[in-house]
Design a protein around this motif. Structure first.
Motif, short mmCIF file in Angstrom:
data_model
loop_
_atom_site.label_atom_id
_atom_site.label_comp_id
_atom_site.label_asym_id
_atom_site.label_seq_id
_atom_site.Cartn_x
_atom_site.Cartn_y
_atom_site.Cartn_z
N ILE A 64 0.89 -1.29 -0.13
CA ILE A 64 0.19 -0.18 0.02
C ILE A 64 0.88 1.29 0.04
O ILE A 64 0.55 2.40 -0.68
N THR A 67 3.53 3.54 -3.84
CA THR A 67 2.66 3.80 -4.92
C THR A 67 2.79 3.40 -6.37
O THR A 67 1.88 3.15 -7.28
N HIS A 70 0.89 -0.50 -6.88
CA HIS A 70 -0.56 -0.96 -6.73
C HIS A 70 -1.14 -2.05 -7.57
O HIS A 70 -2.00 -2.61 -7.17
N SER A 74 -2.39 -5.10 -5.63
CA SER A 74 -3.90 -5.31 -5.87
C SER A 74 -4.16 -6.76 -6.18
O SER A 74 -4.84 -7.68 -5.66
N ASN A 114 -5.28 -0.66 -2.63
CA ASN A 114 -4.54 -0.68 -3.68
C ASN A 114 -5.24 -0.47 -4.89
O ASN A 114 -4.99 0.11 -5.91
N HIS A 117 -5.51 3.29 -5.21
CA HIS A 117 -4.29 4.05 -5.57
C HIS A 117 -4.18 3.82 -7.09
O HIS A 117 -3.31 4.29 -8.02
#
Length: 121
Positions: A64, A67, A70, A74, A114, A117
């Motif tokens: 998380i 950045t 993501h 995920s 996620n 993001h």
């Protein structure tokens, strides 16, 4: 509440209740698979699934903060949810179920963050 039996038993959760009538833990001392109740080592597949779900959930939660990760986070979190649900379906003990529920919750929160993001792709 006073006890009416002459000797103190193990209660409703003891081997006397779970096994044959009149049996004790000493009757099952030879083979751990024959002994009722919780025993380590008899369900290694379920323990491996629980561990895998927890590891995937923690990795997804750790991603998380990155950045750029993501997409990977995920998919790892989604895999943690799926493995956790299957581990919950096949779990044998209350301890495994407790860890499975925690892993599913962590993976679901990580999946949501996620997705926020940037999604799965």
């Amino acid at each position: 509440m006073t006890q009416t039996t002459p000797s103190a038993g193990a209660g409703d959760y003891g081997p006397e209740v779970a096994g044959r009538p009149g049996s004790t833990a000493a009757d099952y001392a030879g083979d751990p698979k024959e002994r009722p109740g919780f025993h380590i080592g008899s369900h290694s597949t379920e323990m491996a699934l629980t561990t895998t779900a927890l590891v995937l959930a923690v990795i997804g939660a750790a991603l998380i903060g990155w950045t750029g990760g993501h997409i990977l986070g995920s998919w790892i979190s989604l895999a943690g949810i799926v493995v956790g649900l299957y581990a919950q379906l096949t779990s044998d003990t209350t301890y495994e179920r407790m860890v499975n529920v925690c892993a599913i919750g962590i993976a679901a929160v990580a999946f949501a963050f996620n997705l926020h993001h940037g999604g799965l792709w």
